[in-house]
Every structure is written in structure tokens, then in C-alpha cells.
Design an enzyme around this catalytic site. Sequence first.
Site, mmCIF file in Angstrom:
data_model
loop_
_atom_site.group_PDB
_atom_site.id
_atom_site.type_symbol
_atom_site.label_atom_id
_atom_site.label_comp_id
_atom_site.label_asym_id
_atom_site.label_seq_id
_atom_site.Cartn_x
_atom_site.Cartn_y
_atom_site.Cartn_z
ATOM 1 N N LYS A 17 -8.758 -3.376 0.920
ATOM 2 C CA LYS A 17 -9.402 -4.065 -0.195
ATOM 3 C C LYS A 17 -9.963 -3.097 -1.221
ATOM 4 O O LYS A 17 -9.887 -3.329 -2.417
ATOM 5 C CB LYS A 17 -10.514 -4.966 0.360
ATOM 6 N N CYS A 73 -11.396 1.739 4.987
ATOM 7 C CA CYS A 73 -12.087 2.000 6.248
ATOM 8 C C CYS A 73 -13.487 1.374 6.180
ATOM 9 O O CYS A 73 -14.056 1.250 5.103
ATOM 10 C CB CYS A 73 -12.257 3.463 6.587
ATOM 11 N N TRP A 119 -8.219 2.655 7.898
ATOM 12 C CA TRP A 119 -7.015 2.584 7.058
ATOM 13 C C TRP A 119 -6.522 4.014 6.971
ATOM 14 O O TRP A 119 -7.157 4.868 6.358
ATOM 15 C CB TRP A 119 -7.368 2.025 5.677
ATOM 16 N N LYS A 135 1.042 -9.828 -7.049
ATOM 17 C CA LYS A 135 0.573 -10.736 -5.991
ATOM 18 C C LYS A 135 1.684 -10.965 -4.986
ATOM 19 O O LYS A 135 1.473 -10.919 -3.783
ATOM 20 C CB LYS A 135 0.130 -12.103 -6.556
ATOM 21 N N ARG A 171 -11.321 -4.019 4.815
ATOM 22 C CA ARG A 171 -11.281 -2.681 4.200
ATOM 23 C C ARG A 171 -10.260 -1.766 4.869
ATOM 24 O O ARG A 171 -9.947 -0.696 4.358
ATOM 25 C CB ARG A 171 -12.661 -2.027 4.305
ATOM 26 N N HIS A 193 16.993 -5.105 -22.108
ATOM 27 C CA HIS A 193 17.156 -3.650 -22.152
ATOM 28 C C HIS A 193 17.374 -3.058 -20.761
ATOM 29 O O HIS A 193 17.162 -1.863 -20.568
ATOM 30 C CB HIS A 193 15.942 -3.011 -22.829
ATOM 31 N N GLU A 205 2.592 -7.704 -2.866
ATOM 32 C CA GLU A 205 1.616 -7.169 -1.910
ATOM 33 C C GLU A 205 1.410 -8.051 -0.688
ATOM 34 O O GLU A 205 1.116 -7.544 0.376
ATOM 35 C CB GLU A 205 0.290 -6.783 -2.574
ATOM 36 N N GLU A 235 0.861 -9.324 -13.055
ATOM 37 C CA GLU A 235 -0.059 -9.734 -11.991
ATOM 38 C C GLU A 235 0.646 -10.666 -10.995
ATOM 39 O O GLU A 235 0.450 -10.550 -9.785
ATOM 40 C CB GLU A 235 -1.300 -10.401 -12.617
ATOM 41 N N ASN A 278 -15.341 7.784 6.454
ATOM 42 C CA ASN A 278 -14.503 7.207 5.394
ATOM 43 C C ASN A 278 -14.321 8.282 4.339
ATOM 44 O O ASN A 278 -15.271 8.992 4.016
ATOM 45 C CB ASN A 278 -15.188 6.010 4.725
ATOM 46 N N GLY A 279 -13.134 8.352 3.752
ATOM 47 C CA GLY A 279 -12.895 9.344 2.696
ATOM 48 C C GLY A 279 -11.830 10.333 3.136
ATOM 49 O O GLY A 279 -11.114 10.100 4.114
HETATM 50 O O1 M6R Z 1 -11.806 -3.034 -6.636
HETATM 51 P P1 M6R Z 1 -10.888 -2.731 -7.778
HETATM 52 O O2 M6R Z 1 -10.766 -3.851 -8.739
HETATM 53 O O3 M6R Z 1 -11.218 -1.443 -8.460
HETATM 54 O O4 M6R Z 1 -9.467 -2.532 -7.091
HETATM 55 C C1 M6R Z 1 -8.354 -2.140 -7.825
HETATM 56 C C2 M6R Z 1 -7.090 -2.360 -7.036
HETATM 57 O O5 M6R Z 1 -7.107 -1.598 -5.874
HETATM 58 C C3 M6R Z 1 -6.900 -3.833 -6.659
HETATM 59 O O6 M6R Z 1 -6.907 -4.651 -7.786
HETATM 60 C C4 M6R Z 1 -5.571 -4.019 -5.911
HETATM 61 O O7 M6R Z 1 -4.498 -3.775 -6.781
HETATM 62 C C5 M6R Z 1 -5.486 -5.418 -5.301
HETATM 63 N N1 M6R Z 1 -4.882 -5.342 -4.001
HETATM 64 C C6 M6R Z 1 -4.681 -6.354 -6.105
HETATM 65 O O8 M6R Z 1 -4.537 -7.596 -5.519
#
Ligand code: M6R
Length: 610
Positions: free
Chosen positions: A605, A2, A74, A487, A27, A506, A490, A483, A100-101
Site C-alpha cells: 500500500k 512492511c 514486503w 487498476k 503494507r 500512432h 494491479e 488510471e 522497514n526501509g
Molecule cells: O500513497 P501514495 O498516493 O503516495 O501512493 C502512490 C502509489 O504508490 C499508489 O497510488 C499506487 O500506484 C497504488 N497501488 C495505485 O492503486
Amino acid sequence: MCGIVGYIGNKNCIPILLNGLKRLEYRGYDSAGIAYIANGEAHFVKNKGKVSSLEDKLRNLNIVSNLGIGHTRWATHGVPNEINAHPHFNMAKNLFVIHNGIIENYQTIRTSLINLGYNFITETDSEVIPHLIDRFLNEGHSLCRSVQFALNEVQGTYGIAVIYLNEPDKIIAARKGSPLVVGIGENENFVASDVSAILAYTKQVVYLEDGEMAVVYKDHFTAKTIADVEIEKEVTEITMTLDEIDKGGYAHFMLKEIMEQPDSVQNSMRGRLLFDEGTAKLGGLETVADRLVDSKRIIISACGTSWHSALVGEYMLEQKARVPTEVEYASEFRYRNPIINKDDAIIFISQSGETADTLAALREAKQRGALAIGICNVVGSSIARESMSGIYTHAGPEIGVASTKAFSSQLIVLALITLMIARRKDMSLVDGKNIAVEMEKLPDKIRQILKLNDEIEFIANEFKSSRNFLYLGRGYNFPVALEGALKLKEISYIHAEGYPAAEMKHGPIALIDDNMPVVFIAPKDSTYDKIVSNIEEIRARRGRIIAIASENDDNIDKLVDYSIKIPDTIRMLMPILSVIPLQLLAYHIAVKKGLNVDQPRNLAKSVTVE
Ligand code: M6R
């Protein structure tokens, strides 16, 4: 998670709020809204969807107002729709709050307010805040006191901005667990959850800490605690520029940020490598370096992509610095009642520096007396400020929701820490110098990999219709497999899993058929022969194979469907190179599927709620 922006001054706030909301949209982007005061009346406009649809709605209204607040949401409680969008208001519709929160005890507060005759129209937790404030206003308190009394009743986290028709000379901002800054202008002031929202107007900001609030007028502000104790706040000058937070001609922020990696990686190590001494100098660690080097154990804690960096860091620290190292999800760390000793060092990694779980884990570690070190990208973020000492990654603003350049920069910082500790222990000068020299070569090698963009786009086209993907790697490249899979899932919504290559037998091997693409991270290192055996096993089951391989590996082409050849480096640095083709592959698949790569569904984000 947010975004909040607020304006008070002599200008029309509407374009300023919209501009700020667009900057904050990364955000949260499921709905947006504003509230403003004009001609002695208070109004609000809300919309489901992106800020652009709110803008369309506002265009025909020709509003002129000098005081307003805006929010991009969000959703946590209540579906993303117009009613649940912020701002929320009291029954008289003269008091507006953006939040926010998460208010954890909202059900209890809601029930007690309903018993007092308050009507609720949304499914959100946030709506209790304006009604609570309203209750105290009705008892005759000022807006400021009413906000304080209301916040004393809520449990959970908040960053809020409040405006009230009967006190139209101020915005009230308050923070607990969700970032908030006050922007200082000339005869105008701002409130924002993130400096990017107000960077076009001012570079002078004041960061609020948890438990603090600001009463923001057009020509000054006062800061106090929620308990009403006046406090002095320092004004900080922001060095970030607007260019840094623009797309710079790229179709998406994500592509821009992938392409920026030669520079961001360079910036992360600039001035930090001492070539003659074969070590690293990290100003942020100077005061705690002895304690860090003497630590009996290092724990690294993070979430998401930053957690994947932590896994690479674990390999680096154990292999090169010979320090027992453990990696913990921040969310698990804090609730597991972890055994933490005074001679442990705990490193918290976060791009945003605002991730709620990581911040909470940091506070837990500090409380238990461990050395708590932060690795953050966002300067002035909560984790950066609350860490006992820390290192900035200096990757520059990362706007794309999928983290790319932040990851490679986190790995650089982890390599620097490893080098510093290892050299103060028993790593030889020759080995130290070799690492420093190899690190210096990385930006050029990344440039070379980025030239493969068209080739990777071609491969993406071949696989854009796949429903599942498997990513496999060994050793340092196992976290890269995780990773790569993250990527892809998401931003393309394709189901993808990362595994250590040997684990495939396994269980996951049962999934292999000619519909299952498998991405191997297979550079020529000491695990190469074993990886080749795994490739053969997939081939035997007609799986389709993409290999990230060393540029001099001619053998691999006859084993795989596609190979992406990248330059070699020493093993500990290889993830910084091998992740880049995976970022590009995910990006192109998502673009070819017509998806919004910068703002994937359901994500935000910065995850500032638990
Ligand atoms: O800001 P941060 O690095 O603490 O965020 C952690 C995760 O929320 C962040 O890496 C998230 O997994 C991303 N969307 C990955 O691309």
C-alpha cells in the site's frame, strides 16, 4: 511497505502483535514474524506467507509474554521465505530487530562484520542491523547507545524496533525515512509503523521524526535524537475509529472503498465551498494563498494513482486558473536536477503521505526555496507534516492496495484549489458558482453510478479471460484511461495500457483484433465527435468495445459492444465520475479470476522505499 508493531506492558503481547500485524498486512504480506521475551528467554517465530499462517503456527505454542515485536514483510532484498522474514537476530539470538526501509551500504557493513567473525544467514540488507548493534554491545555499551552507534554506520532508510534479552524492560524504536509512532497506554506502551496497528488499544500517539528514537518502557518513554540529545515530543490524539478500518460487511476493502465514494467525496469538500462567492476556502492554504495565487508556475509531483490525479489537476489548473502547470513523477523529479524558481509552487500528492520518492521530492523542493504544498489523506503522515502547508483529502482510511476513493478525493481537492486560484484571478462569479454547484451534485451522481454495479459485474464476466486491455480517453479523460488501466493490471494481472485516444493511430492500433477489448471514456463533451471516430476505427478492426458514455447518449449503443451510461457534469469534474465504472470493472474482473484484490501480488500500500 512492511509493517512494524511492538508491545510492552502487563498483558500477553501475542494476540496484540497478531491483531496489529493483521491491520498492517496491507503494507506487505509475503512473510511475517515475531520475537518476544518470556520467562527469562528470548524467542522468535517466523513464517512465509500471510499473518494467518503465522497465527496458525503460534496457536499451538501457548506463549505468554509481556514484551514483543512483530513484522509483516514486503521483500526488497532476498526472496520472501521464512529465513529472510523478520525479526533478524544476533548470533547469540538474544537481540531481535525488525526493520522497514533499505540499508544501502549493507554489503560493505556485511563484509566488515564477516571479517570480524559474524555469520549471516539471510539474504537481507536488514540483518546487518542486529549484528552491528551486537558489536557495540560487546564493547560494553548500553542497548540504547549501541543502537545509536549502529545507526550512525548505516546509510539508507529505516524504521526499526529492537528488543534485547539483557535489557528486557524496553523496546527501542528509531526512524529515518520510514514512519514510526509510539502508542501511549496505561501501564502499557506500543510501537507501530502505522496507527491502525494499535488503534484498538490507544488513541494517544507520538510521531517520531527522521533522526529520532524512542526508548519505550511499559509505563513511560523517553525520546532522543540518534545523536543522543534528549527531546520533548508532543502527544497527538487520533480521531480515526476502528469502524473506519474494518470491512463493514463488504467482501473486500476495495469494494467498500469504491462504495464509500459518495461520502468520501462529500467529506473532501465539506465546509470548503463558498457558494455565494463561487469559490473555495482551504484553511490549510490560508498562510500561503497569496504566494500560491501569484506563482508563475505550478508543478505537481506524485507517484502511481496520485500521479494520475496530478495529470487531471494539470488540466484543471491550466484550463480554469490559467496557470502554467507541469506534472512530474516524484522519482524523476528529484534526480533530474529540476529547474525550480522561488516563484514556483509545487504540490505533492500522496494518499499515504509516506511514499519515499514523493517525500524526497518534497524535501528537494523545500531546499530549493519553492512553495511546497502537500495533498495527503493520512493525517499526521510525513508528507503532511513536512509540507509548508497542506490540505487533507479526508477520504478516510484506504486499506485496499488499489487506490480508489483516495483518487476521487484528490481530484476534489485539486478542483477546490483550482477554483480558489481561478476566482482570485479572472474567473467570473457566475463560472465560479457553477463549479461549486456542480461539485455539490457529485455525491448523488456517484450514488447513481454505483447502482450500475451488477451491470458492470456482468460485463466483467464477459472479459475476465482477456489477456490485454486498452483504455482510451481524451483531455480530462486521458488520465482516467491511465488510471483505469492501472487498476486493472494491479489487481487482475491483465496487461492494460492507457493512451490518449488520438495516439492510438500512432502505434497501438496494430494490436487491435477481436481479442482486444478497448475501453473508451466517451462522455458527451467537446471531444465526443473525435472519440466516436476513434471508436469507428476500432470497430473496423473488430476490436471489442466498452464505452463509458453519457446517460443521454443513445447513439453510442450501436457502435459499441457494451456501454456504461453515467450522469454528466462539467468537463473538469468528469474524471470524478468516469473513473468509478473503471474501478468496479477492474474489481469484478479480479474477483472473477479468484484473485486477492486487497493484497495483489508484489504490491504494497505504501511504498516507503525508493
Ligand atoms: O500513497 P501514495 O498516493 O503516495 O501512493 C502512490 C502509489 O504508490 C499508489 O497510488 C499506487 O500506484 C497504488 N497501488 C495505485 O492503486
